[in-house]
Motif scaffolding. Sequence first.
Motif, PDB file in Angstrom:
ATOM      1  N   ALA A  30       0.741  -1.310  -0.017  1.00 21.89           N
ATOM      2  CA  ALA A  30       0.134   0.111  -0.185  1.00 21.89           C
ATOM      3  C   ALA A  30       0.864   1.244   0.015  1.00 21.89           C
ATOM      4  N   ASN A  31       2.146   1.366   0.735  1.00 24.51           N
ATOM      5  CA  ASN A  31       2.889   2.492   0.778  1.00 24.51           C
ATOM      6  C   ASN A  31       3.262   2.738  -0.739  1.00 24.51           C
ATOM      7  N   LEU A  32       3.782   1.631  -1.467  1.00 34.36           N
ATOM      8  CA  LEU A  32       4.113   1.942  -2.818  1.00 34.36           C
ATOM      9  C   LEU A  32       3.174   2.398  -3.688  1.00 34.36           C
ATOM     10  N   VAL A  33       1.899   1.930  -3.516  1.00 32.96           N
ATOM     11  CA  VAL A  33       0.791   2.450  -4.002  1.00 32.96           C
ATOM     12  C   VAL A  33       0.545   3.998  -3.780  1.00 32.96           C
ATOM     13  N   ARG A  34       0.526   4.288  -2.615  1.00 31.33           N
ATOM     14  CA  ARG A  34       0.382   5.659  -2.184  1.00 31.33           C
ATOM     15  C   ARG A  34       1.515   6.566  -2.688  1.00 31.33           C
ATOM     16  N   LYS A  35       2.600   5.970  -2.761  1.00 28.03           N
ATOM     17  CA  LYS A  35       3.993   6.791  -3.692  1.00 28.03           C
ATOM     18  C   LYS A  35       3.634   7.341  -5.115  1.00 28.03           C
ATOM     19  N   MET A  36       3.232   5.923  -5.583  1.00 32.30           N
ATOM     20  CA  MET A  36       2.764   6.191  -7.080  1.00 32.30           C
ATOM     21  C   MET A  36       1.744   6.982  -7.355  1.00 32.30           C
ATOM     22  N   HIS A  37       0.443   6.972  -6.615  1.00 32.11           N
ATOM     23  CA  HIS A  37      -0.845   7.541  -7.174  1.00 32.11           C
ATOM     24  C   HIS A  37      -1.306   8.306  -6.029  1.00 32.11           C
ATOM     25  N   GLY A  38      -0.475   8.491  -5.021  1.00 30.53           N
ATOM     26  CA  GLY A  38      -1.140   9.463  -3.723  1.00 30.53           C
ATOM     27  C   GLY A  38      -1.573  10.462  -4.197  1.00 30.53           C
ATOM     28  N   GLU A  39      -0.949  11.440  -4.897  1.00 26.76           N
ATOM     29  CA  GLU A  39      -1.385  12.844  -5.252  1.00 26.76           C
ATOM     30  C   GLU A  39      -2.599  12.813  -5.958  1.00 26.76           C
ATOM     31  N   ALA A  40      -2.829  11.953  -7.216  1.00 26.12           N
ATOM     32  CA  ALA A  40      -4.110  11.957  -7.886  1.00 26.12           C
ATOM     33  C   ALA A  40      -5.106  11.190  -6.987  1.00 26.12           C
ATOM     34  N   LEU A  41      -4.869  10.335  -6.214  1.00 26.75           N
ATOM     35  CA  LEU A  41      -5.841   9.729  -5.516  1.00 26.75           C
ATOM     36  C   LEU A  41      -6.246  10.674  -4.373  1.00 26.75           C
ATOM     37  N   HIS A  42      -5.423  11.463  -3.623  1.00 29.14           N
ATOM     38  CA  HIS A  42      -5.991  12.465  -2.625  1.00 29.14           C
ATOM     39  C   HIS A  42      -6.999  13.588  -3.499  1.00 29.14           C
ATOM     40  N   ALA A  43      -6.525  13.913  -4.728  1.00 29.67           N
ATOM     41  CA  ALA A  43      -7.328  14.910  -5.271  1.00 29.67           C
ATOM     42  C   ALA A  43      -8.870  14.506  -5.633  1.00 29.67           C
ATOM     43  N   GLN A  44      -8.877  13.144  -6.240  1.00 26.56           N
ATOM     44  CA  GLN A  44     -10.046  12.467  -6.403  1.00 26.56           C
ATOM     45  C   GLN A  44     -11.013  12.301  -5.114  1.00 26.56           C
ATOM     46  N   VAL A  45     -10.206  11.794  -4.030  1.00 31.21           N
ATOM     47  CA  VAL A  45     -11.042  11.485  -2.830  1.00 31.21           C
ATOM     48  C   VAL A  45     -11.711  12.913  -2.325  1.00 31.21           C
ATOM     49  N   PHE A  46     -10.621  13.749  -2.113  1.00 27.48           N
ATOM     50  CA  PHE A  46     -11.022  15.117  -1.582  1.00 27.48           C
ATOM     51  C   PHE A  46     -12.131  15.928  -2.179  1.00 27.48           C
ATOM     52  N   ASN A  47     -12.331  15.875  -3.561  1.00 31.15           N
ATOM     53  CA  ASN A  47     -13.496  16.312  -4.508  1.00 31.15           C
ATOM     54  C   ASN A  47     -14.599  15.561  -3.874  1.00 31.15           C
ATOM     55  N   ASP A  48     -14.576  14.117  -3.862  1.00 36.55           N
ATOM     56  CA  ASP A  48     -15.528  13.193  -3.642  1.00 36.55           C
ATOM     57  C   ASP A  48     -16.115  13.568  -2.074  1.00 36.55           C
ATOM     58  N   THR A  49     -15.335  13.755  -1.028  1.00 37.06           N
ATOM     59  CA  THR A  49     -15.497  14.125   0.167  1.00 37.06           C
ATOM     60  C   THR A  49     -16.435  15.517   0.410  1.00 37.06           C
ATOM     61  N   ILE A  50     -16.070  16.503  -0.676  1.00 37.24           N
ATOM     62  CA  ILE A  50     -16.706  17.784  -0.246  1.00 37.24           C
ATOM     63  C   ILE A  50     -18.190  17.439  -0.973  1.00 37.24           C
ATOM     64  N   LYS A  51     -18.087  16.831  -2.116  1.00 35.32           N
ATOM     65  CA  LYS A  51     -19.711  16.751  -2.576  1.00 35.32           C
ATOM     66  C   LYS A  51     -20.273  15.927  -1.400  1.00 35.32           C
ATOM     67  N   ASP A  52     -19.653  14.887  -0.958  1.00 34.72           N
ATOM     68  CA  ASP A  52     -20.548  14.246   0.147  1.00 34.72           C
ATOM     69  C   ASP A  52     -20.920  14.990   1.353  1.00 34.72           C
ATOM     70  N   ALA A  53     -20.088  15.868   1.713  1.00 33.87           N
ATOM     71  CA  ALA A  53     -20.167  16.880   2.599  1.00 33.87           C
ATOM     72  C   ALA A  53     -21.383  17.820   2.599  1.00 33.87           C
ATOM     73  N   VAL A  54     -21.324  18.446   1.253  1.00 32.89           N
ATOM     74  CA  VAL A  54     -22.429  19.282   0.850  1.00 32.89           C
ATOM     75  C   VAL A  54     -23.680  18.451   0.895  1.00 32.89           C
ATOM     76  N   ASP A  55     -23.897  17.404   0.461  1.00 36.16           N
ATOM     77  CA  ASP A  55     -25.056  16.422   0.226  1.00 36.16           C
ATOM     78  C   ASP A  55     -25.422  16.104   1.768  1.00 36.16           C
ATOM     79  N   SER A  56     -24.657  16.088   2.411  1.00 36.39           N
ATOM     80  CA  SER A  56     -25.046  15.725   3.892  1.00 36.39           C
ATOM     81  C   SER A  56     -25.524  16.979   4.582  1.00 36.39           C
ATOM     82  N   LEU A  57     -25.084  18.168   4.156  1.00 36.19           N
ATOM     83  CA  LEU A  57     -25.529  19.332   4.681  1.00 36.19           C
ATOM     84  C   LEU A  57     -26.882  19.463   4.270  1.00 36.19           C
ATOM     85  N   MET A  58     -27.531  19.453   3.003  1.00 40.22           N
ATOM     86  CA  MET A  58     -28.681  19.385   2.645  1.00 40.22           C
ATOM     87  C   MET A  58     -29.600  18.521   3.187  1.00 40.22           C
TER      88      MET A  58
END
Length: 525
Positions: A51-79
């Motif tokens: 997993a640590n190598l997967v994070r090293k290879m794809h961590g930045e892209a994964l963080h951006a994707q997950v971060f956007n999804d987290t924001i969307k989920d947070a706004v949906d939860s607020l509604m």
Amino acid sequence: MQIKETTNEGLKRAYALTIPASEIEAAVTAEIKKIAPQVRMPGFRPGKVPANLVRKMHGEALHAQVFNDTIKDAVDSLMRDKELRPAMQPQVELGEGYEEGKDAELSVSLEILPEVEAPDTSGIKLERLTVAVSDDEVEESLKTLAGQQKSWKDAAKTKKAADGDQLIIDFVGKLDGVEFEGGTAENIPLVIGSGQFIPGFEEQLVGAKTGDAKTISVTFPADYQAENLAGKEATFDVTVQKVQVESETKIDEDFAKSLGLESLEQLRGLLKGQVEQELNGLTRTAMKRQLLDQLAAGHDFAVPPTMVDAEFEQIWQQLQQEAAQEADPKAAMKEIESEKDDYRQIAERRVRLGLLLSEIGQANGVQVTQQEMSMLVQQAAQQYRPEDRERFMELVQTNEMAAAQLRAPLYEDKVVDFLFDKAEITDREVTREELQAAIEAEADSSAKPAAKKKAPVKKPAAKKAPAKKADAEAEAKPAAKKAPAKKAPAKKPAAKAEAKPAAAKAPAKKAPAKKPAAKKAPAKK
């Protein structure tokens, strides 16, 4: 996640959200664990990459994707948590200075839909103005149809071709004296002045007579569809087989058969049906306006400004397009500019009516079925090029606003039909002129602010669509983007004002090509 309300004024709401860094990190870790079995890396068996190598290879892209999804989920939860009904898409902003590993500070602002009590639908009284189809009107339609069907007769051999005449020609195209592929054709009809062939071709045939042979020189347009001809100079050896002049179409049995019908009587019957359909549309428009006026008169509640802005922008774009087509565009723009406030009031009325109709529909179980929606999508897709239809259908399936805008006109009609069924309706037979005058009067009344003595616009009926269109969008979600113009129906009542909310932006439609049926070289691109 922490939620703090920062604004609660009228229909405006704003919140400050804090998403803990630990929550974002947990989501990233879960995503890494999810994709790790699919990651391939030299030196490791499939699915065994740490997993640590997967994070090293794809961590930045994964963080951006997950971060956007987290924001969307947070706004949906607020509604959901605050039971908010947003009028338009909420505005979400990320606080300055956010870095990976820190809490995410968000600000969410929106306008909510007002609480609208479903109006009492009992006691509605409407007058249905009907028009009987006269034989004279059918005959007038028959003459109009005949006038649209051009027929040609051979002119005298001494007749010199002029604008509007049709030539039957043979031609051979050459580049540097050598015939080129696709540049030869026989018995091709060409109406001089139609702009059917490339620039310069038709003009050089003015004055030609039957039997003439001419060599003409032309230059293909730089954007011509055949790349080997684009921008090239060419000559065409043209032989004029016939010069023909337009002749009046005789209304008889042969004319009906030329249209694929069995008899002239059958043609008259079809035309009568078309006139009846048109008059029924006018009758519905008049009665619908009465209904909407009654609803509007009994309700005056605050509506979301963003929805009014979106509706006004739609009206304003249409007015600007119409002004640009006037003989004096500057004067036309000056006129509508002076009435800008009036049009904003019209936009507000439409939004309010949309919310009312939506509330009535929901309260009474009015729905657009999945089957009806599928038919709408299929019909709308046919307006686009075959290669763009799949994209359009995907847009409607994935974009909630696009689907709502497509559904809105049918939903509105179903709510209106429900109210018609509940209303007490009296019938009165009138002339076409009286029916159209009633529609005009209702349009001016509904579009005119109470304090003014004149209607917002002094233009012919066909130019007053925005002012006359009191109908509202039943889904109460105006388009955020202007749709491409749709092809108008062949026969449409001039004063028809049924609301057709614009669909969200979709693939561009194919422009009609101006080419002769034979699709030969001289045709325009």
